[in-house]
Design a protein around this motif. Structure first.
Motif, PDB file in Angstrom:
ATOM      1  N   ASN A   1       0.780  -0.955  -0.173  1.00  0.00           N
ATOM      2  CA  ASN A   1      -0.070  -0.291  -0.042  1.00  0.00           C
ATOM      3  C   ASN A   1       0.864   1.421   0.133  1.00  0.00           C
ATOM      4  OD1 ASN A   1      -3.162  -0.197   0.144  1.00  0.00           O
ATOM      5  ND2 ASN A   1      -2.344  -1.905   1.452  1.00  0.00           N
TER       6      ASN A   1
ATOM      7  N   LYS B   1      -5.194   0.268  -4.912  1.00  0.00           N
ATOM      8  CA  LYS B   1      -6.000   0.633  -3.863  1.00  0.00           C
ATOM      9  C   LYS B   1      -7.369  -0.544  -3.888  1.00  0.00           C
ATOM     10  CE  LYS B   1      -3.817   3.214  -1.934  1.00  0.00           C
ATOM     11  NZ  LYS B   1      -3.271   2.893  -0.573  1.00  0.00           N
ATOM     12  N   ALA B   2      -7.919  -0.426  -5.285  1.00  0.00           N
ATOM     13  CA  ALA B   2      -9.106  -1.052  -5.427  1.00  0.00           C
ATOM     14  C   ALA B   2      -9.110  -2.776  -5.836  1.00  0.00           C
ATOM     15  CB  ALA B   2      -9.886  -0.446  -6.746  1.00  0.00           C
ATOM     16  N   ALA B   3      -7.884  -3.130  -5.578  1.00  0.00           N
ATOM     17  CA  ALA B   3      -7.573  -4.692  -5.850  1.00  0.00           C
ATOM     18  C   ALA B   3      -7.849  -5.053  -7.263  1.00  0.00           C
ATOM     19  CB  ALA B   3      -7.968  -5.223  -4.574  1.00  0.00           C
TER      20      ALA B   3
ATOM     21  N   PHE C   1      -3.779  -7.155  -7.600  1.00  0.00           N
ATOM     22  CA  PHE C   1      -4.966  -7.417  -6.480  1.00  0.00           C
ATOM     23  C   PHE C   1      -4.199  -8.225  -5.251  1.00  0.00           C
ATOM     24  CE2 PHE C   1      -5.619 -10.743  -9.088  1.00  0.00           C
ATOM     25  CZ  PHE C   1      -5.380 -11.933  -8.448  1.00  0.00           C
TER      26      PHE C   1
ATOM     27  N   LEU D   1      -4.290  -8.019  -1.383  1.00  0.00           N
ATOM     28  CA  LEU D   1      -5.518  -8.124  -0.485  1.00  0.00           C
ATOM     29  C   LEU D   1      -5.587  -9.490   0.158  1.00  0.00           C
ATOM     30  CD1 LEU D   1      -8.752  -6.371  -1.159  1.00  0.00           C
ATOM     31  CD2 LEU D   1      -8.692  -8.538  -0.607  1.00  0.00           C
TER      32      LEU D   1
ATOM     33  N   THR E   1     -11.244  -1.028  -0.368  1.00  0.00           N
ATOM     34  CA  THR E   1     -11.135  -1.274  -1.684  1.00  0.00           C
ATOM     35  C   THR E   1     -12.081  -0.045  -2.329  1.00  0.00           C
ATOM     36  OG1 THR E   1     -12.849  -3.169  -1.567  1.00  0.00           O
ATOM     37  CG2 THR E   1     -10.077  -3.445  -1.659  1.00  0.00           C
TER      38      THR E   1
ATOM     39  N   VAL F   1     -15.326  -6.276  -6.896  1.00  0.00           N
ATOM     40  CA  VAL F   1     -15.004  -4.984  -7.392  1.00  0.00           C
ATOM     41  C   VAL F   1     -14.890  -4.984  -9.076  1.00  0.00           C
ATOM     42  CG1 VAL F   1     -12.704  -3.539  -7.737  1.00  0.00           C
ATOM     43  CG2 VAL F   1     -13.476  -4.430  -5.113  1.00  0.00           C
TER      44      VAL F   1
END
Lengths: 124, 501
Positions: free
Chosen positions: B170, B223-225, B230, B233, B253, B311
């Motif tokens: 991150n 960030k949103a994976a 991804f 996560l 996310t 997502v």
């Protein structure tokens, strides 16, 4: 001037990425710091470096070659945030060392991938 | 345009911040700290609902911080999407704080949890209401610091291993975002989202701004994976304390998804290259996420992979770029946050009752706790998209939007992912609920003081049913929000004034 700063930022970034790819967590954290500082420098450079007068507005008006204060403000913010995150990363590193007795990335991440332990009263 | 309620606009920031300070001051008393925390979270929910009412009238609420006019100062902007996100943040915050009041073996952990959660909420709400790219970076950092401390809470061996992965990946994502923000300023000369959008809308795209913007999209994607970034996560969410991972699963996310939606709809309102790339990314994310889940045998690891896959649906709505698809994406966001947090809650309760979160070591819950089985069935079926629950409507709208634009492959993958999701959920159902406990009837643990956790899970399940049965009004709101997103002109005018700079 910008070209020197840009090349320096690029050089720092490449060293940072090289450290990031290491298997030792200490070097990974150092890599993040270097990468962060190179990015700070890039942001500062993006605001142009030609005008060097301090950007103080006095009664006589704005200095003719006032530096661009906005990237300075941005980078100041980023430096403060980056420093605190660095300190936190060091704390995580220390705790990880205490718990794992290892700073090898593979050894540490392997533990997170292991099956979940049964819950006793302490770890629910 | 009517005048904006300035105090209401800063309330989503001041309220969690005030609660954080209040919790800090009452740290000595666990009960007072927990009660204040719950009050603060309920307050945030109410503020969010008030924002929804205000924004629902159709105006975009704007407040220039410190009285500095738009491109020079920092602007807070709340349109329908932002208002809905703040409201749903308040709902999840309330449920999580309530869940954390359940009796736990380590009181210190619970106390720090309340402090840090409100710190995280400041960052989340800030990211939802800011209208400035660099300010968005700062809010990302605020929520990041909170999330770092939260995921490390307790800090046993396994948790530290997950924390290391989470922290490092991150940090890299936010550094990329910072670089992108700096370079956008270097070429466009502005960091105000509305002014950037105005430049794009007028057709004079500054030279060299595209590359940093793509870098920014990459940072948001991490960030949103999204596929292929991804990996952090599912490598970290399953090690955190249950309320922490539920909070992360619900909110974090989605901040990335929100940032993607905001930036893409403002800068590229019409379908183009960005949308084509996002469409493929969305398809890969849906499919890889759900296939990854199929290989897992622990409740939270299955659910973590499902976050990734879900997502993908939201980004699918963004990539299709029609007003209907955007409405589907907004509806999906609202529905998903509630359902996903709830599944983590129920997984946590089930693990506490059976003594493990490994599916082979669980079982017998249907006989022992039929209400828990019902509460699991609601969000699980909703996640898979079974009518009349909320997930069905979200998927229905997205599939219909996909058929209208002729994105056959994407529609096929979305439906296939739905089937796999159902398979995954029935795996948890069979193993944890139907099958007998491997240690027989003695395997279940007697636990007390869990009422708050049950209330939190039941409340979210009720919201899921309500969104499903009353899908009309929610969908109307989502459609109106999508209309605002589809025409950035209103956003630009509201922030810059109709004359611009």
């Amino acid at each position: 001037m910008e070209i020197v700063a840009a090349v320096t930022a690029g050089l720092l970034a490449s060293i940072g990425v090289w450290l990031l790819l290491d298997r030792n967590l200490v070097r990974v954290v150092l890599g993040i710091v270097l990468l962060g500082n190179s990015i700070n420098m890039a942001v500062l450079t993006a605001g142009r470096l030609d005008n060097r007068a301090a950007a103080f507005v006095s009664a006589n008006g704005v200095p003719e070659f006032a530096g661009n204060p906005l990237p300075q403000a941005l980078v100041l913010t980023a430096i403060v945030i980056g420093f605190s995150l660095f300190v936190f990363a060091l704390a995580v590193l220390r705790r990880t060392w205490e718990r794992h007795r290892s700073t090898a990335t593979d050894r540490v991440t392997e533990v997170a991938e292991a099956p979940a332990p049964n819950l006793d009263e302490k770890t629910s | 345009m009517t005048s904006s309620p300035h105090l209401l606009l800063v309330a989503p920031l001041l309220l969690p911040l005030g609660t954080l300070v209040a919790c800090l001051l009452t740290r000595a008393s666990h009960r007072a700290c927990a009660a204040l925390s719950l009050l603060g979270a309920i307050g945030l929910m109410l503020v969010g609902l008030m924002l929804v009412v205000h924004a629902g009238r159709g105006d975009i609420l704007v407040s220039q911080m410190g009285g500095w006019a738009a491109p020079y100062g920092i602007t807070l902007v709340v349109d329908r999407l932002s208002a809905a996100m703040v409201a749903i943040t308040g709902v999840i915050a309330t449920a999580t704080v309530l869940y954390a009041q359940a009796r736990d073996s380590d009181p210190a952990r619970g106390r720090d949890f309340h402090l840090l959660t409100h710190g995280l909420l400041v960052g989340v709400c800030g990211a939802f209401i800011t209208g400035d790219v660099f300010n968005l970076y700062v809010w990302f950092e605020v929520l990041l610091v909170g999330s770092f401390a939260l995921i490390a809470l307790g800090g046993d061996k396994r948790r530290m291993a997950g924390t290391v992965v989470y922290v490092i990946l991150n940090l890299i994502a936010t550094l990329l975002f910072l670089l992108a923000a700096g370079l956008v300023y270097g070429s466009a000369g502005t960091l105000n989202m509305a002014e950037l959008a105005a430049l794009f809308a007028a057709g004079n795209v500054p030279p060299g701004v595209q590359a940093p913007l793509v870098l920014m999209l990459l940072a948001f994607s991490i960030k949103a994976a999204l596929f292929p970034v991804f990996g952090w996560l599912p490598a970290s969410y399953h090690v955190a304390w249950t309320p922490v991972s539920a909070l992360f699963a619900g909110l974090l996310t989605k901040v990335g998804v929100y940032a993607l939606i905001r930036l893409v709809t403002l800068l590229w309102p019409d379908a183009g290259l960005v949308h084509d790339v996002l469409l493929w990314v969305a398809c890969a994310t849906m499919l890889i996420g759900v296939l990854g889940a199929a290989a897992q045998t622990e409740v939270r690891r299955i659910l973590s992979f499902h976050i990734v896959s879900q997502v993908g649906y939201m980004v699918l709505g963004l990539a299709l770029a029609t007003p209907l698809a955007l409405a589907g994406a907004v509806f999906y966001l609202i529905h998903h946050i509630v359902v996903k947090a709830n599944l983590f809650f129920i997984g946590g309760i089930a693990a506490r009752m059976t003594g493990s979160e490994r599916l082979p070591a669980m079982g017998g819950l249907y006989a022992r706790a039929p209400w828990l089985a019902l509460m699991f069935a609601i969000p699980a079926l909703s996640l898979a998209g079974i009518p009349p629950l909320s997930g069905f409507w979200a998927k229905f709208v997205l599939v219909r939007a996909g058929l209208e634009t002729g994105a056959w492959i994407a529609v096929g993958i979305a439906l296939l992912t739905g089937i796999f999701t159902l398979l995954s959920m029935s795996k948890i159902w069979n193993e944890a609920f139907l099958k007998a406990h491997p240690q027989g009837a003695d395997g279940h643990r007697k636990i007390t003081g869990q009422a708050p956790a049950w209330w939190a899970a039941a409340g979210l399940a009720a919201i899921t049913v309500a969104i499903g049965l009353g899908a009309g009004p929610v969908m109307d709101f989502a459609t109106a929000a999508a209309d605002q997103l589809a025409s950035p002109r209103h956003y630009i005018d509201a922030v810059l004034g109709s004359g611009g700079r």
